[in-house]
Enzyme design. Sequence first.
Site, PDB file in Angstrom:
ATOM      1  N   TYR A 125       0.674  -1.175   0.217  1.00 36.13           N
ATOM      2  CA  TYR A 125       0.068   0.425  -0.256  1.00 36.13           C
ATOM      3  C   TYR A 125       1.080   1.420  -0.506  1.00 36.13           C
ATOM      4  O   TYR A 125      -0.115   2.235  -0.284  1.00 36.13           O
ATOM      5  CB  TYR A 125      -1.163  -0.158   1.402  1.00 36.13           C
ATOM      6  CG  TYR A 125      -2.585  -1.469   1.060  1.00 36.13           C
ATOM      7  CD1 TYR A 125      -3.109  -0.853  -0.135  1.00 36.13           C
ATOM      8  CD2 TYR A 125      -1.933  -2.231   1.419  1.00 36.13           C
ATOM      9  CE1 TYR A 125      -4.365  -1.742  -0.435  1.00 36.13           C
ATOM     10  CE2 TYR A 125      -3.231  -3.106   1.369  1.00 36.13           C
ATOM     11  CZ  TYR A 125      -3.755  -3.132   0.473  1.00 36.13           C
ATOM     12  OH  TYR A 125      -4.952  -3.705   0.382  1.00 36.13           O
ATOM     13  N   PHE A 406     -11.208  -4.381  10.230  1.00 36.39           N
ATOM     14  CA  PHE A 406     -11.877  -4.549   9.847  1.00 36.39           C
ATOM     15  C   PHE A 406     -11.845  -4.849   8.570  1.00 36.39           C
ATOM     16  O   PHE A 406     -10.470  -4.980   8.481  1.00 36.39           O
ATOM     17  CB  PHE A 406     -12.370  -2.804   9.560  1.00 36.39           C
ATOM     18  CG  PHE A 406     -11.596  -2.071   9.637  1.00 36.39           C
ATOM     19  CD1 PHE A 406     -11.130  -1.818   8.161  1.00 36.39           C
ATOM     20  CD2 PHE A 406     -11.006  -1.598  10.343  1.00 36.39           C
ATOM     21  CE1 PHE A 406     -10.111  -0.752   7.615  1.00 36.39           C
ATOM     22  CE2 PHE A 406      -9.688  -0.720   9.927  1.00 36.39           C
ATOM     23  CZ  PHE A 406      -9.021  -0.109   8.737  1.00 36.39           C
TER      24      PHE A 406
HETATM   25  C1  LIG Z   1      -2.546  -7.851  -3.372  1.00 39.48           C
HETATM   26  C2  LIG Z   1      -3.755  -7.865  -4.372  1.00 39.48           C
HETATM   27  C3  LIG Z   1      -4.558  -6.649  -4.568  1.00 39.48           C
HETATM   28  C4  LIG Z   1      -2.829  -6.973  -5.706  1.00 39.48           C
HETATM   29  O1  LIG Z   1      -3.449  -7.343  -7.279  1.00 39.48           O
HETATM   30  P1  LIG Z   1      -2.751  -6.829  -8.278  1.00 39.48           P
HETATM   31  O2  LIG Z   1      -4.563  -6.913  -8.816  1.00 39.48           O
HETATM   32  O3  LIG Z   1      -1.797  -8.260  -8.693  1.00 39.48           O
HETATM   33  O4  LIG Z   1      -1.674  -5.519  -7.858  1.00 39.48           O
HETATM   34  P2  LIG Z   1      -1.395  -4.829  -9.379  1.00 39.48           P
HETATM   35  O5  LIG Z   1      -1.050  -5.605 -10.182  1.00 39.48           O
HETATM   36  O6  LIG Z   1      -2.738  -3.879  -9.305  1.00 39.48           O
HETATM   37  O7  LIG Z   1      -0.030  -3.804  -8.857  1.00 39.48           O
HETATM   38  C5  LIG Z   1       0.081  -2.879  -8.143  1.00 39.48           C
HETATM   39  C6  LIG Z   1       1.286  -2.543  -7.701  1.00 39.48           C
HETATM   40  O8  LIG Z   1       1.903  -3.465  -6.291  1.00 39.48           O
HETATM   41  C7  LIG Z   1       2.328  -4.550  -6.241  1.00 39.48           C
HETATM   42  N1  LIG Z   1       2.028  -5.631  -5.496  1.00 39.48           N
HETATM   43  C8  LIG Z   1       0.843  -6.649  -5.585  1.00 39.48           C
HETATM   44  N2  LIG Z   1       0.587  -6.888  -5.211  1.00 39.48           N
HETATM   45  C9  LIG Z   1       1.767  -6.901  -4.224  1.00 39.48           C
HETATM   46  C10 LIG Z   1       2.249  -7.732  -3.012  1.00 39.48           C
HETATM   47  N3  LIG Z   1       1.366  -9.248  -2.237  1.00 39.48           N
HETATM   48  N4  LIG Z   1       3.836  -7.126  -2.322  1.00 39.48           N
HETATM   49  C11 LIG Z   1       3.994  -6.365  -2.873  1.00 39.48           C
HETATM   50  N5  LIG Z   1       3.822  -5.722  -4.305  1.00 39.48           N
HETATM   51  C12 LIG Z   1       2.719  -5.679  -4.563  1.00 39.48           C
HETATM   52  C13 LIG Z   1       2.864  -4.839  -8.143  1.00 39.48           C
HETATM   53  O9  LIG Z   1       3.643  -5.722  -8.266  1.00 39.48           O
HETATM   54  C14 LIG Z   1       2.225  -3.090  -8.436  1.00 39.48           C
HETATM   55  O10 LIG Z   1       3.919  -2.854  -8.730  1.00 39.48           O
HETATM   56  P3  LIG Z   1       4.306  -1.623  -9.527  1.00 39.48           P
HETATM   57  O11 LIG Z   1       3.469  -0.161  -9.311  1.00 39.48           O
HETATM   58  O12 LIG Z   1       5.250  -1.154  -9.327  1.00 39.48           O
HETATM   59  O13 LIG Z   1       3.755  -2.377 -10.945  1.00 39.48           O
HETATM   60  C15 LIG Z   1      -3.921  -9.578  -4.792  1.00 39.48           C
HETATM   61  O14 LIG Z   1      -2.243 -10.116  -4.809  1.00 39.48           O
HETATM   62  C16 LIG Z   1      -4.505 -10.169  -3.947  1.00 39.48           C
HETATM   63  O15 LIG Z   1      -5.355 -10.206  -4.208  1.00 39.48           O
HETATM   64  N6  LIG Z   1      -3.859 -10.798  -3.527  1.00 39.48           N
HETATM   65  C17 LIG Z   1      -4.696 -11.298  -2.061  1.00 39.48           C
HETATM   66  C18 LIG Z   1      -5.834 -10.770  -0.966  1.00 39.48           C
HETATM   67  C19 LIG Z   1      -4.643  -9.829  -0.012  1.00 39.48           C
HETATM   68  O16 LIG Z   1      -3.593  -9.852  -0.027  1.00 39.48           O
HETATM   69  N7  LIG Z   1      -5.926  -8.245  -0.234  1.00 39.48           N
HETATM   70  C20 LIG Z   1      -4.797  -7.502   0.414  1.00 39.48           C
HETATM   71  C21 LIG Z   1      -5.903  -7.432   1.991  1.00 39.48           C
HETATM   72  S1  LIG Z   1      -5.077  -6.201   2.832  1.00 39.48           S
END
Ligand SMILES: CC(C)(COP(=O)(O)OP(=O)(O)OC[C@H]1O[C@@H](n2cnc3c(N)ncnc32)[C@H](O)[C@@H]1OP(=O)(O)O)[C@@H](O)C(=O)NCCC(=O)NCCS
Length: 406
Positions: A125, A406
């Site tokens: 984030y 939450f």
């Molecule tokens: C975390 C999650 C929502 C990321 O979604 P995503 O669509 O793959 O993310 P994006 O493709 O938009 O990535 C945006 C950026 O964040 C980075 N990023 C995404 N997930 C990441 C992670 N878990 N750790 C580190 N970096 C991450 C990407 O590499 C990308 O980096 P960039 O800006 O340098 O290109 C997804 O992997 C997920 O659903 N994970 C399991 C559930 C979870 O953890 N949800 C969060 C709850 S708080």
Amino acid sequence: MTDVHVRPLAESEYRPSFDLFVTALHEPQRVGDDRWRRSVARYEPGRVLGAFLDGELAGTALSLPSTLEVPGGAVLPAAAVTGVAVRADRTRRGLLRELMRAQLADLRERGEPLAMLHASETRIYPRFGYGLGTRSQRARVARTHAELRPDAPVGGQVRLVDGIAAEKLLPELYARIGTGRPGLMARSDGWWTTRLGAAVENGGTLRVAVHSDESGTDDGFALWEPSKADHQFGDGAVQIQVSDLHGADDTAVASLWRFLLGLDLATSVIAVDRPLDEPMPWWLADRRGYGVDRVDDDLWVRLVDVPAALAARSYGAAAAVVVEVRDAFLPQNSGAYRIGPGGAEPVADAPQLSLDVDVLGSLYLGDVAPSTLVAANRIDVHDPAAVPAADALFATPRLPWCGTGF
Ligand SMILES: CC(C)(COP(=O)(O)OP(=O)(O)OC[C@H]1O[C@@H](n2cnc3c(N)ncnc32)[C@H](O)[C@@H]1OP(=O)(O)O)[C@@H](O)C(=O)NCCC(=O)NCCS
């Protein structure tokens, strides 16, 4: 080429988005109807977003309306961001980025100057402007070391209440006592419906106790679940796992701890999400009885409207400092701000310090001193005299603490 489109979901789409979320968190793919009904109680139309990839729902994020207490005691509208997930076979295609972009635009439109979340992973984030704003700790007290000092506060009465009674009592009780510290947030009725599900359903694994002061006014509560390692009491450890404990004052908090430590057959009490400055070790006769298993990142804070959020908190006594804020994701926030004991305002002056907006999120509630983030190379210093001044300006009398999941 893929086509990502984000829009608010219709109520008929909430359930598929929730199933997508729990699956992404590696929980069973379809939750039971009871849990679903309780989870959706928090949802608000227009605040549940879906990301569609080539027309198919592939990601989701929602925000709950809440408030956050900031240093000085002001209580600001704040969006509690949760339910964030992207389908495992559609990750790393920019869906989260588009969800975050749409959500922050929506929060700005709603006039909510702050957003906050609990992060599944700490590296996700900051790129969207969230900084670690509060921490909490997981504390453990063995019952063999549970004796409190004679001068530890002694309160009124503690009584057990069932889940149905808790649903009536706790929302009002928390709203009445849950102030007086930066980081405390409001809990909606829907939040409580979701939270107390385990006290009412599934065999009622969640237990609830309420403390009332000497005049009989309720002023604190604790939620816990017992966990038994073995069916034999002789061999098995019974752990009391406390997930929520709030009191109007230290007396109520100490009384609830005293009650939990006095539960028969328990071998230890483990309490999560406790404030780092909880006086519990000082109340124990043997302070080595209090162990901290770990310190967790708690609330991540995003200043959605930097000038409004900066102006709303109070500052300590020191010379004013000009801080340049860089916000690549919401460039409207970028600029220089003069921050002093009288408040904060945008200025055209040359900055003494420069930082990214996620770093400002970490400083905002007072959890970390600017000088620590200077040492971490997270703040650029153009005028060294500004560093001790910024330390004094951002310092708070109490450590911030949220204590609400939450
Ligand atoms: C975390 C999650 C929502 C990321 O979604 P995503 O669509 O793959 O993310 P994006 O493709 O938009 O990535 C945006 C950026 O964040 C980075 N990023 C995404 N997930 C990441 C992670 N878990 N750790 C580190 N970096 C991450 C990407 O590499 C990308 O980096 P960039 O800006 O340098 O290109 C997804 O992997 C997920 O659903 N994970 C399991 C559930 C979870 O953890 N949800 C969060 C709850 S708080």
